[in-house]
Design a protein around this motif. Structure first.
Motif, PDB file in Angstrom:
ATOM      1  N   ASP A   1     -11.823 -20.165  24.432  1.00  0.00           N
ATOM      2  CA  ASP A   1     -12.119 -21.108  23.351  1.00  0.00           C
ATOM      3  C   ASP A   1     -12.329 -20.381  22.031  1.00  0.00           C
ATOM      4  N   LEU A   2     -13.077 -19.231  22.106  1.00  0.00           N
ATOM      5  CA  LEU A   2     -13.297 -18.458  20.876  1.00  0.00           C
ATOM      6  C   LEU A   2     -11.981 -17.939  20.311  1.00  0.00           C
TER       7      LEU A   2
ATOM      8  N   ILE B   1     -17.809 -20.959  12.144  1.00  0.00           N
ATOM      9  CA  ILE B   1     -18.680 -19.784  12.307  1.00  0.00           C
ATOM     10  C   ILE B   1     -19.942 -20.171  13.057  1.00  0.00           C
ATOM     11  N   GLY B   2     -20.474 -21.393  12.763  1.00  0.00           N
ATOM     12  CA  GLY B   2     -21.641 -21.846  13.536  1.00  0.00           C
ATOM     13  C   GLY B   2     -21.333 -21.975  15.016  1.00  0.00           C
ATOM     14  N   ALA B   3     -20.133 -22.543  15.278  1.00  0.00           N
ATOM     15  CA  ALA B   3     -19.728 -22.659  16.694  1.00  0.00           C
ATOM     16  C   ALA B   3     -19.579 -21.285  17.333  1.00  0.00           C
TER      17      ALA B   3
ATOM     18  N   SER C   1     -22.932 -20.038  18.177  1.00  0.00           N
ATOM     19  CA  SER C   1     -23.424 -20.702  19.387  1.00  0.00           C
ATOM     20  C   SER C   1     -22.789 -20.116  20.642  1.00  0.00           C
ATOM     21  N   GLU C   2     -21.440 -19.899  20.576  1.00  0.00           N
ATOM     22  CA  GLU C   2     -20.760 -19.296  21.721  1.00  0.00           C
ATOM     23  C   GLU C   2     -21.238 -17.864  21.960  1.00  0.00           C
TER      24      GLU C   2
ATOM     25  N   ILE D   1     -22.592 -16.253  25.285  1.00  0.00           N
ATOM     26  CA  ILE D   1     -22.067 -14.992  25.832  1.00  0.00           C
ATOM     27  C   ILE D   1     -23.203 -14.004  26.054  1.00  0.00           C
ATOM     28  N   ARG D   2     -24.170 -13.962  25.143  1.00  0.00           N
ATOM     29  CA  ARG D   2     -25.306 -13.050  25.298  1.00  0.00           C
ATOM     30  C   ARG D   2     -26.090 -13.395  26.565  1.00  0.00           C
TER      31      ARG D   2
END
Length: 549
Positions: free
Chosen positions: A297-298, A351-353, A356-357, A361-362
């Motif tokens: 998605d990223l 960029i906000g999304a 969030s992703e 991931i973290r």
């Protein structure tokens, strides 16, 4: 002359008769006589011939008897009168002697050859009867001796070692012989009875007994005595050594059983840890799949950002061209500024999304790190249990080493992903600042549009700045795309490693189950050994061992 004629022959006759009467046979008379004197001479010469012939026959019989030719006889027909009867009587006398002697010789010959003849029943007289009685007594003595010897032999064959012959029934050498036989039996039977006693004690597991030293034995009986004592001593030593070996075997069996129990517990724990590792690996694989989907998605979002950045760049170029063309394009510039405003808003949203992703991931990376730490801990426990198991846990040690390596690689990959995420965050911040600056520039452009003609030159510079910043954004998005590709590749690799970890954990679980089965068999064998040792110990307790110095 007449007297001389009488006296001469009479004197010769008297002399010859005197010599003949004294056993001195004179030679034949050779003088010439006449008449009756010649008759006397012839008679004397005939007597001399008879005496010489009879002497020769007697000498013949004597010499034949001395030579053992007992069948030689003289011929009585050569004689007349009592001389023939005398020769005949001598022959009869010889026959009377020779019969008993031949019978005695035959009996003695048969006795000497071991053929005991029957008793003599013929009638004899005098010394011949004494000879017969002596031979019969000899036959009786030998018969009794044979009877006693056979009785002793039969008793010995029947195992009756206490039967003895009666010495008083025998005489002389026969009594001595029987006495010697009895003494021989005593000398043989006493050591044999003692040997039988010792053997009986040995058969009753009493190895502490020994041959009675008070019994004096020599020769081969001494060797026999020493052999019996050596048997008891050596068997006692052997059983004592066997007893010590059994005690040692009991200790080793107990230690082996404890070790097998430890191995069994370790194998069960390894199996449980392997199952947990497999479950955690499955969870990690699901998390990695989520990361891969998020990264996809990223990647799409970054592609959109890159496409939008390219569009903004093209719009900036168009705005620059429109600014150069003049005020007639101010309306178009106003629309372009609106498009820029919308694009900036979209970029901020993207960029906000992305942030969030990044947070998701973290979180996934933290989960992977925890999984790697837990896997590493499980690998350490498995290695410890494998070390406790010794040779049987060598396969577990290899599996634990592989699991630990996989956990280390997972942790390294997670740290790499974390570093990449931090880089993306920094780049996202830069993009946000750039977009914020672009927003400010758009605001300024909107204000400048109210006085397009006065500040057209400033608008041109602002459009150039926007163009440069959009190029920077495009480059940043390209770098982000490359980083996302690296993250995706690392995530795929980590997914492969996690699958391998799950497979190894499954194999480790199967190996643990096989080890448990083997341990169960070993326990069964140890139990059988313990039962055998208990039986052997019980059997050896019946032995009374000889004390050894």
């Amino acid at each position: 002359d007449m007297l001389d004629a009488y006296i001469g022959p009479i004197n010769v006759s008297a002399e010859y008769i005197d010599r003949i009467s004294k056993g001195d046979t004179p030679p034949k008379i050779t003088e010439e006589y006449k008449g009756d004197f010649n008759e006397i001479k012839n008679n004397l010469n005939a007597l001399i011939d008879v005496i010489q012939m009879r002497g020769a026959d007697i000498q013949l019989l004597t010499k034949a008897g001395m030579e053992g030719r007992l069948d030689v006889r003289a011929d009585p027909s050569k004689y007349s009168g009592y001389h023939g009867n005398m020769i005949k009587s001598i022959n009869n006398m010889l026959d009377t002697y020779i019969g008993p002697l031949n019978l005695a010789a035959e009996y003695i010959d048969r006795i000497s050859k071991g053929d005991l003849p029957p008793r003599i029943t013929e009638e004899y007289h005098g010394d011949f009867n004494e000879l017969k009685n002596n031979l019969n007594q000899c036959i009786d003595a030998i018969s009794l001796l044979i009877h006693d010897v056979n009785r002793l032999s039969e008793a010995a064959t029947a195992g009756d070692l206490h039967t003895r012959a009666d010495v008083n029934q025998h005489q002389g050498s026969y009594a001595t012989l029987v006495k010697g036989i009895n003494e021989t039996l005593d000398a043989v039977v006493e050591p044999i009875e003692e040997a039988m006693r010792v053997a009986k004690e040995y058969a009753q597991c009493n190895l502490a007994t020994s041959f009675d030293p008070r019994i004096q034995v020599k020769g081969e009986f001494a060797d026999f005595k020493n052999s019996l004592d050596t048997i008891g001593s050596d068997i006692s030593k052997t059983i004592e050594s066997l007893h010590q070996e059994i005690e040692s075997l009991v200790k080793h069996s107990s230690n082996a059983q404890y070790g097998v129990e430890d191995v069994s517990r370790g194998a069960r724990e390894i199996a449980q840890n392997a199952e947990e590792t497999s479950m955690n690996a499955s969870k990690a694989e699901e998390g990695i799949d989520q990361v891969l989907r998020a990264m996809a998605d990223l990647t799409v979002m970054v592609s959109d950002i890159s496409a939008n950045a390219d569009a903004v760049a093209r719009l900036s170029e168009d705005a620059n061209a429109l600014a150069k063309k003049g005020t007639e394009f101010a309306g178009a510039a106003d629309k372009g500024m609106e498009s820029i405003t919308r694009s900036s808003s979209e970029v901020e949203q993207i960029i906000g999304a992305i942030r969030s992703e990044m947070d998701q991931i973290r979180k996934i990376v933290n989960i992977i790190t925890d999984l790697a730490n837990q896997t590493n801990l499980l690998a350490l426990n498995a290695a410890i249990e494998a070390a406790r198991a010794g040779e049987a846990g060598r396969g577990f040690a290899v599996v634990a080493s592989e699991v630990k390596a996989l956990a280390q690689e997972s942790r390294t990959s997670a740290e790499s992903i974390a570093d990449m995420i931090m880089g993306l965050e920094r780049k996202s911040d830069s993009a946000a600042h750039a977009i914020e600056a672009a927003g400010k520039a758009v605001g300024e452009g909107n204000r400048a549009l109210t006085d397009t003609l006065n500040v057209f030159t400033e608008l041109t510079r602002a459009v150039d700045d926007i163009n440069q910043k959009m190029l920077t954004i495009a480059q940043a998005t390209e770098q982000q795309a490359a980083s996302f590709e690296e993250i995706t590749a690392s995530a795929n690799e980590m997914s492969t490693l996690v699958k391998r970890t799950a497979d190894d954990a499954t194999q480790s679980s199967a190996t643990s189950e096989e080890a448990l089965a083997v341990v169960s068999q070993i326990n069964g064998i140890i139990n059988l050994i313990n039962e055998a040792v208990a039986n052997m110990r019980k059997e050896m307790e019946v032995f009374n061992l000889r004390k050894t110095s």
